[in-house]
Design a protein around this motif. Structure first.
Motif, PDB file in Angstrom:
ATOM      1  N   SER A   1      -4.748  -0.308   4.179  1.00  0.00           N
ATOM      2  CA  SER A   1      -3.414   0.171   3.835  1.00  0.00           C
ATOM      3  C   SER A   1      -2.881   1.112   4.906  1.00  0.00           C
ATOM      4  O   SER A   1      -3.642   1.772   5.614  1.00  0.00           O
ATOM      5  CB  SER A   1      -3.447   0.920   2.509  1.00  0.00           C
ATOM      6  OG  SER A   1      -3.755   0.039   1.464  1.00  0.00           O
TER       7      SER A   1
ATOM      8  N   TYR B   1       0.807   3.736   5.774  1.00  0.00           N
ATOM      9  CA  TYR B   1       1.857   4.484   5.100  1.00  0.00           C
ATOM     10  C   TYR B   1       2.936   4.924   6.073  1.00  0.00           C
ATOM     11  O   TYR B   1       2.638   5.293   7.208  1.00  0.00           O
ATOM     12  CB  TYR B   1       1.262   5.720   4.417  1.00  0.00           C
ATOM     13  CG  TYR B   1       0.159   5.318   3.479  1.00  0.00           C
ATOM     14  CD1 TYR B   1       0.448   4.894   2.190  1.00  0.00           C
ATOM     15  CD2 TYR B   1      -1.168   5.291   3.909  1.00  0.00           C
ATOM     16  CE1 TYR B   1      -0.561   4.470   1.341  1.00  0.00           C
ATOM     17  CE2 TYR B   1      -2.178   4.871   3.067  1.00  0.00           C
ATOM     18  CZ  TYR B   1      -1.868   4.455   1.784  1.00  0.00           C
ATOM     19  OH  TYR B   1      -2.860   4.016   0.954  1.00  0.00           O
TER      20      TYR B   1
ATOM     21  N   GLY C   1       4.029   2.774   0.923  1.00  0.00           N
ATOM     22  CA  GLY C   1       2.784   2.080   1.221  1.00  0.00           C
ATOM     23  C   GLY C   1       3.029   0.666   1.713  1.00  0.00           C
ATOM     24  O   GLY C   1       3.972  -0.004   1.274  1.00  0.00           O
ATOM     25  N   PHE C   2       2.163   0.220   2.622  1.00  0.00           N
ATOM     26  CA  PHE C   2       2.199  -1.131   3.179  1.00  0.00           C
ATOM     27  C   PHE C   2       0.780  -1.684   3.202  1.00  0.00           C
ATOM     28  O   PHE C   2      -0.186  -0.916   3.241  1.00  0.00           O
ATOM     29  CB  PHE C   2       2.745  -1.116   4.615  1.00  0.00           C
ATOM     30  CG  PHE C   2       4.186  -0.740   4.707  1.00  0.00           C
ATOM     31  CD1 PHE C   2       5.180  -1.704   4.639  1.00  0.00           C
ATOM     32  CD2 PHE C   2       4.561   0.587   4.857  1.00  0.00           C
ATOM     33  CE1 PHE C   2       6.524  -1.347   4.716  1.00  0.00           C
ATOM     34  CE2 PHE C   2       5.896   0.950   4.936  1.00  0.00           C
ATOM     35  CZ  PHE C   2       6.873  -0.024   4.867  1.00  0.00           C
ATOM     36  N   PRO C   3       0.636  -2.997   3.256  1.00  0.00           N
ATOM     37  CA  PRO C   3      -0.711  -3.583   3.323  1.00  0.00           C
ATOM     38  C   PRO C   3      -1.477  -3.191   4.586  1.00  0.00           C
ATOM     39  O   PRO C   3      -2.696  -3.087   4.570  1.00  0.00           O
ATOM     40  CB  PRO C   3      -0.466  -5.093   3.292  1.00  0.00           C
ATOM     41  CG  PRO C   3       0.902  -5.264   2.740  1.00  0.00           C
ATOM     42  CD  PRO C   3       1.664  -4.018   3.116  1.00  0.00           C
ATOM     43  N   ASP C   4      -0.754  -2.980   5.697  1.00  0.00           N
ATOM     44  CA  ASP C   4      -1.413  -2.607   6.949  1.00  0.00           C
ATOM     45  C   ASP C   4      -0.375  -2.025   7.906  1.00  0.00           C
ATOM     46  O   ASP C   4       0.831  -2.066   7.647  1.00  0.00           O
ATOM     47  CB  ASP C   4      -2.138  -3.804   7.580  1.00  0.00           C
ATOM     48  CG  ASP C   4      -1.233  -4.997   7.824  1.00  0.00           C
ATOM     49  OD1 ASP C   4      -0.131  -4.820   8.398  1.00  0.00           O
ATOM     50  OD2 ASP C   4      -1.607  -6.111   7.427  1.00  0.00           O
TER      51      ASP C   4
ATOM     52  N   ASP D   1      -2.365   4.922   9.398  1.00  0.00           N
ATOM     53  CA  ASP D   1      -3.361   4.097   8.705  1.00  0.00           C
ATOM     54  C   ASP D   1      -3.968   4.896   7.570  1.00  0.00           C
ATOM     55  O   ASP D   1      -4.178   6.111   7.694  1.00  0.00           O
ATOM     56  CB  ASP D   1      -4.503   3.723   9.656  1.00  0.00           C
ATOM     57  CG  ASP D   1      -4.299   2.377  10.316  1.00  0.00           C
ATOM     58  OD1 ASP D   1      -3.721   1.475   9.677  1.00  0.00           O
ATOM     59  OD2 ASP D   1      -4.734   2.221  11.467  1.00  0.00           O
ATOM     60  N   GLY D   2      -4.276   4.218   6.486  1.00  0.00           N
ATOM     61  CA  GLY D   2      -5.054   4.834   5.421  1.00  0.00           C
ATOM     62  C   GLY D   2      -6.526   4.778   5.783  1.00  0.00           C
ATOM     63  O   GLY D   2      -6.892   4.371   6.892  1.00  0.00           O
TER      64      GLY D   2
END
Length: 113
Positions: free
Chosen positions: A2, A4, A58-61, A93-94
């Motif tokens: 994930s 952000y 939030g985003f997948p990547d 990046d998470g």
């Protein structure tokens, strides 16, 4: 992993452009699987100072987060916000599932030798 988009936006007078931006932003996020986690919340300051509001999307990547920010659809509405609200926006990046800060500290300690 994930990723952000995080915005620290300063307070501004309400304006029709801001309303239009807020009405249109979700359509720019949908193609990139972006979703609001925090939107315009006042924060409880525990240390330091934090004038303004917090936005977290939030985003997948990270690639999807960058693609959203650079998309024609978002670039079209971005001036509606930036003409009236100042602030800072970053992409980050998470961490992976199971992340442990102690493991990171151990690696840093080893590298510091």
């Amino acid at each position: 992993m994930s990723a952000y988009a995080v915005g620290h936006l300063r307070a501004a007078a309400q304006h029709e452009d801001i309303f239009a931006y807020m009405e249109r932003i979700q359509d720019t996020l949908d193609p990139f699987a972006g979703h609001f986690l925090v939107h315009g919340s006042e924060v409880e300051v525990l240390e330091g100072e934090w004038p303004g509001y917090l936005v977290v999307i939030g985003f997948p990547d990270l690639d999807k987060a960058r693609a959203w920010y650079d998309s024609d659809a978002y670039r079209e509405i971005l001036p509606l916000r930036t003409r009236h609200i100042t602030g800072d926006v970053v992409l980050a990046d998470g961490v992976a599932p199971g992340y442990a800060a102690a493991d990171t500290a151990a690696r840093a300690r080893q590298q510091a030798g």
